[in-house]
Design a protein around this motif. Structure first.
Motif: not given
Ligand SMILES: Cc1ncc(COP(=O)(O)O)c(C=O)c1O
Length: 372
Positions: A51-54, A57-59, A265-266
């Motif tokens: 979830p921290k990775a997601l 990515i959203r940000e 980057s993501l």
């Protein structure tokens, strides 16, 4: 142009070689609907991504018009922290998945006429990339049935042309590990001009007492490379991110193969976040440890031959044709993987999933095996 002029081939002979390695299929490729099929065929994380990775990515999605960092320094710094400073940032190389890392290692050390040693059953790309680089590949198979490393057999194949030896622990597709004791004996017979590649992309999942990772030998300044991935425990297979670590000498050398802006980057930001997501990692590893006994009990009850695993998948051997078995399992809502092209003909590998997915696997198995 003179008609008699001889034709000059523009194709590199080894690069044109056809190899039989094909990756596992996606749900889309087999026409499976998202809801109705459990994908237990590529050793992905059925709990999903960190979830921290997601979150990062959203940000970061609104910044895609900007280039990523020119180099991977931030990720290598994070990796050095993750390995508790045992390895410096310059001892890492990064790439688009463990597969690209393996390809970089082959490109870095193998020329036409060199020799590479693999031990089937194992991950297909070791053989594929080595053949395409023009190497002669020796397959010193793991021992029959219990899949242990044939250390003497490997030592006996080493000569002046040998450049790489690929080992995998936990191994795909067998789920077996190499113990530290075995590895010490193995390393004692390896000359300076041979680089040992220890692929440890499933290392998070093992709970075996004798398990170790390549860093022990790196610290002793041996020519060994540990290969790793964000595709498995971190649940980021679709992002394509992997890394390796080694001595400064080997890592600095291999980084010459890196391209500017090689990582996007993501995926870089997501990987750094995933390294700090202990909770997701713990949930993932606990799930595998909890589900293993459930699967073993049911496989014993049903009578399907299997091998105990130290990874997030189990190797099985159905009595029916493996491809037919895979097809029938898909008809019953579960994707599993035939592993003949990993050197295990007749065998099928299943990823350990959520409890619901594992129940679906067992239910499908009962239907398919009773149809026989
Ligand atoms: C043993 C082994 N090594 C490396 C990889 C490569 O992983 P990725 O390219 O997804 O990082 C895999 C993937 O299945 C694997 O099983």
């Amino acid at each position: 142009m003179d008609k008699k002029e001889k034709t000059i081939s523009i194709f590199k002979p080894y690069l044109s070689l056809r190899t039989d390695y094909r990756g596992g299929k996606s749900k889309k490729e087999v026409g499976a609907s998202e809801q109705k099929v459990y994908k237990l065929s590529s050793n992905e994380n059925l709990l999903g991504s960190s979830p921290k990775a997601l979150k990062v990515i959203r940000e970061g999605i609104d910044r895609l018009h900007e280039y990523s960092d020119y180099s991977d320094t931030n990720l290598r710094d994070a990796l050095s922290t993750y390995y508790k400073g045992d390895l410096s940032a310059d001892q890492f190389i990064t790439g688009n998945g463990g597969v690209e890392i393996i390809e970089m290692i082959v490109r870095g050390f193998v020329d036409v006429g060199h020799e590479v040693i693999i031990s089937n059953p194992c991950f297909g790309p070791y053989n594929m990339f080595s053949l395409k680089a023009g190497a002669k590949v020796h397959d010193v198979r793991l021992t029959d049935d219990n899949y242990e490393l044939d250390i003497k057999g490997i030592h006996s194949k080493i000569n002046d042309n040998t450049r790489l030896i690929f080992l995998t622990s936990p191994n795909n597709p067998t789920g077996t590990i190499i113990s530290k004791h075995e590895m010490d004996i193995f390393m004692a017979g390896i000359p300076e001009h041979v680089v040992v590649v220890l692929d440890e992309v499933y290392f998070h999942f093992t709970d075996a007492a004798g398990y170790f990772i390549a860093s022990k030998y790196v610290k002793e300044n041996r020519r060994i490379i540990g290969v790793n991935s964000f595709s498995k425990a971190y649940g980021l297979a679709g992002l394509r991110l992997g890394y390796a670590y080694s001595t400064l000498e080997l890592a600095n050398y291999l980084r010459n193969l890196s391209r500017p802006f090689m990582l996007n980057s993501l995926s870089t930001e997501a990987a750094i976040a995933a390294l700090g997501d202990d909770a997701h990692l713990k949930r993932t590893v606990n799930l595998i440890q909890k589900e293993k006994p459930f699967l073993y009990q049911n496989l014993d009850r049903i009578g399907l031959k299997y091998w105990k695993t130290q990874a997030n998948f189990i190797l099985t051997k159905p009595e029916m044709d493996a491809d037919l078995f895979v097809e029938k399992m898909l008809e019953n809502g579960v994707m599993v993987r035939p592993v003949a092209n990993f050197g295990a003909p007749g065998c099928v590998r299943v990823t350990i999933g959520t409890h619901k997915a594992n129940e679906a696997f067992i239910a499908a198995l009962e239907v398919v095996l009773n149809e026989e």
